[in-house]
Scaffold this active site. Structure first.
Site, PDB file in Angstrom:
ATOM      1  N   CYS A 194      36.451  46.758  51.484  1.00 37.53           N
ATOM      2  CA  CYS A 194      38.073  47.006  51.662  1.00 37.53           C
ATOM      3  C   CYS A 194      38.406  48.380  52.323  1.00 37.53           C
ATOM      4  O   CYS A 194      39.412  48.265  52.837  1.00 37.53           O
ATOM      5  CB  CYS A 194      38.683  46.889  50.301  1.00 37.53           C
ATOM      6  SG  CYS A 194      38.442  45.334  49.547  1.00 37.53           S
ATOM      7  N   HIS A 253      46.111  49.764  49.699  1.00 36.56           N
ATOM      8  CA  HIS A 253      45.395  48.470  49.771  1.00 36.56           C
ATOM      9  C   HIS A 253      45.972  47.682  48.813  1.00 36.56           C
ATOM     10  O   HIS A 253      46.365  47.855  47.819  1.00 36.56           O
ATOM     11  CB  HIS A 253      43.744  48.908  49.592  1.00 36.56           C
ATOM     12  CG  HIS A 253      42.852  47.631  49.426  1.00 36.56           C
ATOM     13  ND1 HIS A 253      43.129  46.655  50.223  1.00 36.56           N
ATOM     14  CD2 HIS A 253      42.176  47.052  48.298  1.00 36.56           C
ATOM     15  CE1 HIS A 253      42.004  45.733  49.806  1.00 36.56           C
ATOM     16  NE2 HIS A 253      41.444  46.116  48.748  1.00 36.56           N
ATOM     17  N   ASN A 312      44.482  39.516  48.670  1.00 37.90           N
ATOM     18  CA  ASN A 312      43.455  40.895  49.011  1.00 37.90           C
ATOM     19  C   ASN A 312      42.764  40.458  50.496  1.00 37.90           C
ATOM     20  O   ASN A 312      41.804  39.738  50.251  1.00 37.90           O
ATOM     21  CB  ASN A 312      42.653  41.217  47.812  1.00 37.90           C
ATOM     22  CG  ASN A 312      41.795  42.116  48.076  1.00 37.90           C
ATOM     23  OD1 ASN A 312      41.658  42.881  49.280  1.00 37.90           O
ATOM     24  ND2 ASN A 312      40.833  42.607  47.132  1.00 37.90           N
TER      25      ASN A 312
HETATM   26  O1  UT7 Z   1      39.601  45.037  46.819  1.00 35.90           O
HETATM   27  C1  UT7 Z   1      38.571  45.300  45.988  1.00 35.90           C
HETATM   28  C2  UT7 Z   1      38.955  45.956  44.690  1.00 35.90           C
HETATM   29  N1  UT7 Z   1      39.249  44.933  43.775  1.00 35.90           N
HETATM   30  C3  UT7 Z   1      40.235  45.372  43.146  1.00 35.90           C
HETATM   31  O2  UT7 Z   1      40.764  46.208  42.941  1.00 35.90           O
HETATM   32  C4  UT7 Z   1      40.487  44.176  41.801  1.00 35.90           C
HETATM   33  C5  UT7 Z   1      40.458  44.793  40.507  1.00 35.90           C
HETATM   34  N2  UT7 Z   1      40.671  43.971  39.502  1.00 35.90           N
HETATM   35  C6  UT7 Z   1      41.783  43.555  39.151  1.00 35.90           C
HETATM   36  O3  UT7 Z   1      42.836  43.306  40.136  1.00 35.90           O
HETATM   37  C7  UT7 Z   1      41.929  42.807  37.778  1.00 35.90           C
HETATM   38  O4  UT7 Z   1      40.905  43.269  36.878  1.00 35.90           O
HETATM   39  C8  UT7 Z   1      41.682  41.231  37.852  1.00 35.90           C
HETATM   40  C9  UT7 Z   1      43.100  40.560  38.549  1.00 35.90           C
HETATM   41  C10 UT7 Z   1      40.269  40.774  38.822  1.00 35.90           C
HETATM   42  C11 UT7 Z   1      41.899  40.490  36.516  1.00 35.90           C
HETATM   43  O5  UT7 Z   1      42.916  40.863  35.740  1.00 35.90           O
HETATM   44  P1  UT7 Z   1      42.774  41.418  34.438  1.00 35.90           P
HETATM   45  O6  UT7 Z   1      44.242  41.712  33.869  1.00 35.90           O
HETATM   46  O7  UT7 Z   1      41.809  42.689  34.459  1.00 35.90           O
HETATM   47  O8  UT7 Z   1      42.083  40.296  33.423  1.00 35.90           O
HETATM   48  P2  UT7 Z   1      40.744  40.078  32.578  1.00 35.90           P
HETATM   49  O9  UT7 Z   1      39.641  40.064  33.623  1.00 35.90           O
HETATM   50  O10 UT7 Z   1      40.707  41.251  31.772  1.00 35.90           O
HETATM   51  O11 UT7 Z   1      40.983  38.482  32.145  1.00 35.90           O
HETATM   52  C12 UT7 Z   1      41.918  38.457  31.097  1.00 35.90           C
HETATM   53  C13 UT7 Z   1      41.858  36.613  30.774  1.00 35.90           C
HETATM   54  C14 UT7 Z   1      40.669  36.414  30.362  1.00 35.90           C
HETATM   55  O12 UT7 Z   1      40.593  35.531  29.497  1.00 35.90           O
HETATM   56  P3  UT7 Z   1      40.306  35.863  27.842  1.00 35.90           P
HETATM   57  O13 UT7 Z   1      38.922  36.233  27.871  1.00 35.90           O
HETATM   58  O14 UT7 Z   1      41.209  36.911  27.537  1.00 35.90           O
HETATM   59  O15 UT7 Z   1      40.637  34.560  27.234  1.00 35.90           O
HETATM   60  C15 UT7 Z   1      40.049  35.652  31.751  1.00 35.90           C
HETATM   61  O16 UT7 Z   1      39.145  34.638  31.402  1.00 35.90           O
HETATM   62  O17 UT7 Z   1      42.504  36.069  31.852  1.00 35.90           O
HETATM   63  C16 UT7 Z   1      41.367  35.019  32.278  1.00 35.90           C
HETATM   64  N3  UT7 Z   1      41.462  34.602  33.646  1.00 35.90           N
HETATM   65  C17 UT7 Z   1      42.110  33.785  34.243  1.00 35.90           C
HETATM   66  N4  UT7 Z   1      42.952  33.071  33.541  1.00 35.90           N
HETATM   67  C18 UT7 Z   1      43.756  32.197  34.221  1.00 35.90           C
HETATM   68  C19 UT7 Z   1      40.708  35.464  34.531  1.00 35.90           C
HETATM   69  N5  UT7 Z   1      41.267  34.990  35.653  1.00 35.90           N
HETATM   70  C20 UT7 Z   1      42.116  33.988  35.506  1.00 35.90           C
HETATM   71  C21 UT7 Z   1      42.811  33.002  36.209  1.00 35.90           C
HETATM   72  N6  UT7 Z   1      43.623  32.106  35.662  1.00 35.90           N
HETATM   73  N7  UT7 Z   1      42.540  33.057  37.806  1.00 35.90           N
END
Ligand code: UT7
Length: 329
Positions: A116, A256, A286
């Site tokens: 990125c 970004h 993204n």
């Molecule tokens: O450009 C390169 C750099 N990349 C980034 O900067 C990305 C950085 N990370 C993020 O933006 C975030 O961490 C994400 C958007 C990827 C994830 O968000 P989060 O708030 O950190 O969610 P999480 O991974 O902690 O997941 C929370 C819950 C989980 O369920 P449980 O375990 O709490 O039951 C996931 O399974 O959300 C669930 N989940 C989803 N649910 C519905 C993960 N993805 C999805 C989805 N739809 N697409």
């Protein structure tokens, strides 16, 4: 001391696929929904390349637009630096295909792999080459078709990314201003947090790797989130120090576009008010190396950047690789 050579952005352009994938469309592919994606990421839709479209198609279109904006003929281009991790071929550089497409016969063309942060790394290298007197005009393009690297069964990644390209013409000019500061960094201890684990020369593709989708993007989202905010904030402070400016001097901040929560956390850490912040993630998702130059082009075309404005940009991605740059227009 010799007078510093001033390197300015004189043209911008961007191109994205027409094909749009909405959150509702995605909810029919994986177990997700518009509410989760919107509140957790800010993304409403992303542009996705159709099977016949290639990375170089979008990169070339963005470059042609930037050259037209800069009133610059293809023969005048001395360098093409292309930030990408989703090139048309493993080798050679997709920048060479762009060179062919746009007729930049006098250019030296190469890809930069910094995920990125690829476009900012490109700005760094291009500025150095132009200041060394190796040429007068460079195209710096960030272009990705990350949709081809997605595991469309992994809801934690496939909802995040989109395809597209953004480009600028960098030019040596007598006027003061242009590139005022650049910071680039990598931390190779964090490779496993965001990568395509297999399918390179260390682990060439096998039927097992394909079946396990280990050649697709894997990300530890929570860890990446924390590093992204901290690292981009640090890089922004570095470029402000280089230019001896403060955040009060900044007219527009283009971070970004990976997640609105990352953007908000970064803006609040730096104390940047909302009116100075560009956010277009809702439309594109993204787009990796393309996200900052797409934002830059939109801001210029909409009149949000005026002559004399100070524009700060920052990006963070796999590697980890991150950086910031500061321009006076
Ligand atoms: O450009 C390169 C750099 N990349 C980034 O900067 C990305 C950085 N990370 C993020 O933006 C975030 O961490 C994400 C958007 C990827 C994830 O968000 P989060 O708030 O950190 O969610 P999480 O991974 O902690 O997941 C929370 C819950 C989980 O369920 P449980 O375990 O709490 O039951 C996931 O399974 O959300 C669930 N989940 C989803 N649910 C519905 C993960 N993805 C999805 C989805 N739809 N697409």
């Amino acid at each position: 001391m010799d007078k510093q050579i001033n390197v300015h952005i004189t043209g911008t352009g961007h191109a994205v696929p027409e094909n749009i994938l909405t959150n509702d469309d995605l909810s029919r592919i994986v177990d997700t929904n518009d509410e989760w994606i919107t509140t957790r990421t800010g993304i409403k839709q992303r542009h996705i390349a159709e099977p016949h479209q290639k990375n170089s198609d979008f990169a070339s279109a963005a470059c042609l637009q930037a050259m037209a904006d800069a009133n610059c003929a293809p023969e005048e281009i001395d360098f093409i630096f292309m930030g990408t991790v989703t090139g048309d071929l493993i080798f050679p550089s997709t920048a060479c295909r762009v060179q062919e497409n746009i007729g930049a016969v006098n250019a030296t063309a190469m890809d930069l792999s910094a995920a990125c942060a690829g476009w900012i790394f490109g700005i760094s290298v291009a500025t150095a080459c132009l200041r060394m007197g190796q040429g007068r005009k460079a195209l710096v393009v960030g272009s990705e078709v990350l949709s081809r690297m997605m595991n469309w069964e992994d809801r934690s990644t496939c909802v995040l990314f989109g395809d597209g390209a953004g480009a600028v013409v960098l030019e040596v000019k007598d006027e003061e201003g242009g590139v005022l500061g650049i910071a680039t960094h990598t931390d190779g201890r964090r490779i496993e947090m965001l990568n395509c684990p297999k399918g390179g020369t260390a682990d060439p593709v096998t039927p097992e790797i394909l079946a396990a989708k280990e050649n697709k993007i894997h990300m530890k989202g929570n860890d990446v989130f924390k590093y992204a905010v901290r690292s981009m904030a640090g890089a922004c402070r570095e470029v402000l120090d280089q230019a001896q400016l403060t955040l009060d001097d900044i007219d527009l901040f283009i971070p970004h576009q990976a997640n609105t929560r990352i953007i908000s956390a970064l803006a609040s850490r730096l104390n940047v008010s909302e009116d100075k912040l560009l956010v277009n993630i809702q439309e594109y998702g993204n787009t990796s190396a393309a996200s900052v130059p797409i934002g830059l082009n939109e801001a210029r075309r909409s009149g949000r950047i005026k002559p004399g404005d100070h524009v700060l940009v920052a990006a963070f991605g796999g590697g980890f690789a991150w950086g910031a740059a500061l321009f006076r227009f």
